[in-house]
Write a protein that holds these residues in place. Structure first.
Motif, short mmCIF file in Angstrom:
data_model
loop_
_atom_site.label_atom_id
_atom_site.label_comp_id
_atom_site.label_asym_id
_atom_site.label_seq_id
_atom_site.Cartn_x
_atom_site.Cartn_y
_atom_site.Cartn_z
N MET A 163 -7.02 85.70 24.28
CA MET A 163 -6.75 84.59 23.66
C MET A 163 -5.59 83.73 24.26
O MET A 163 -5.37 82.61 24.13
CB MET A 163 -7.00 84.88 22.37
N GLY A 164 -4.48 84.59 24.26
CA GLY A 164 -3.27 83.99 24.89
C GLY A 164 -3.36 83.52 25.93
O GLY A 164 -2.71 82.27 26.30
N GLN A 168 -5.19 80.24 25.64
CA GLN A 168 -4.27 78.90 25.16
C GLN A 168 -3.50 78.48 26.30
O GLN A 168 -3.43 77.22 26.54
CB GLN A 168 -3.49 79.53 24.16
N LYS A 169 -2.95 79.09 27.11
CA LYS A 169 -2.42 78.86 28.19
C LYS A 169 -3.25 77.94 29.16
O LYS A 169 -2.76 76.79 29.64
CB LYS A 169 -1.74 79.89 29.00
N ALA A 213 -5.88 76.29 28.49
CA ALA A 213 -5.92 74.94 27.71
C ALA A 213 -4.77 73.97 27.57
O ALA A 213 -5.08 72.76 28.03
CB ALA A 213 -6.52 75.25 26.17
N GLN A 214 -3.90 74.63 27.64
CA GLN A 214 -2.43 73.75 27.63
C GLN A 214 -2.54 73.31 29.02
O GLN A 214 -2.22 71.87 29.21
CB GLN A 214 -1.24 74.62 27.56
N ILE A 248 -12.78 76.07 23.00
CA ILE A 248 -12.72 77.54 23.32
C ILE A 248 -13.94 78.24 22.54
O ILE A 248 -14.23 78.20 21.26
CB ILE A 248 -11.58 78.11 22.83
N VAL A 303 -13.25 78.47 28.03
CA VAL A 303 -12.00 77.19 27.70
C VAL A 303 -12.82 75.99 28.54
O VAL A 303 -12.65 75.79 29.79
CB VAL A 303 -10.90 77.62 28.53
#
Ligand code: AMP
Ligand code: ZN
Length: 137
Positions: free
Chosen positions: A62-63, A66-67, A69-70, A83, A102
């Motif tokens: 999940m980390g 997030q990266k 997605a950013q 997600i 993602v």
């Protein structure tokens, strides 16, 4: 797993378009590209799905999600991101190796359709359902 397509990608037996990799996690472009940049984040170790993934590996996946997605917002100009995890066939899981989608979003009119219908909710007892779930945790 010998016949698992994502294990084959981890081993390098099948090519992929890699986006990110560390000791536990691999991310690569989904071959279907629902929208431009659609990425899969997987655990390198084989787990059937979300129900079986150890918590520390889940946190790493999940980390990374997030990266990514950013980065999709920063590099591709995505205006938002979905997600999504599909767990078991009934939920649409087709590859039985844990992964998270993602999916960058550019417009409501793109190829992803998500609909949350609540038309039957009034027949359900929300306090009873909440109790059923919470007593198992
Ligand atoms: P799911 O339906 O959640 O199990 O998603 C599986 C995803 O894996 C689908 O979106 C497929 O397009 C994708 N997929 C299957 N094989 C490959 C592959 N060799 N490389 C990249 N993506 C793949
Ligand atoms: Zn696998």
């Amino acid at each position: 797993m010998n016949d698992c397509i994502f294990c084959k990608i981890v081993r390098g037996d099948i090519p992929c378009h890699k986006v990110y990799e560390d000791d536990d996690v691999l991310a690569f472009l989904d071959i279907s590209q629902t929208t431009k940049g659609h990425t899969l984040v997987i655990s390198k170790e084989h787990f059937r799905n979300l129900l079986y993934v150890p918590k520390d590996i889940l946190a790493k996946v999940m980390g990374a999600a997030q990266k990514i997605a950013q980065a999709q917002v920063a590099s591709l100009g995505a205006k938002g991101v979905n997600i999504i995890n599909n767990t078991n066939e009934v939920a649409g899981q087709t590859v039985m190796h844990f992964h998270v989608h993602v999916i960058p979003r550019y417009s409501n009119e793109d190829a992803l359709r998500l609909e949350f219908n609540s038309n039957k909710i009034e027949k359900l007892s929300l306090p009873a359902i909440a109790e059923e779930i919470s007593k198992e945790m």
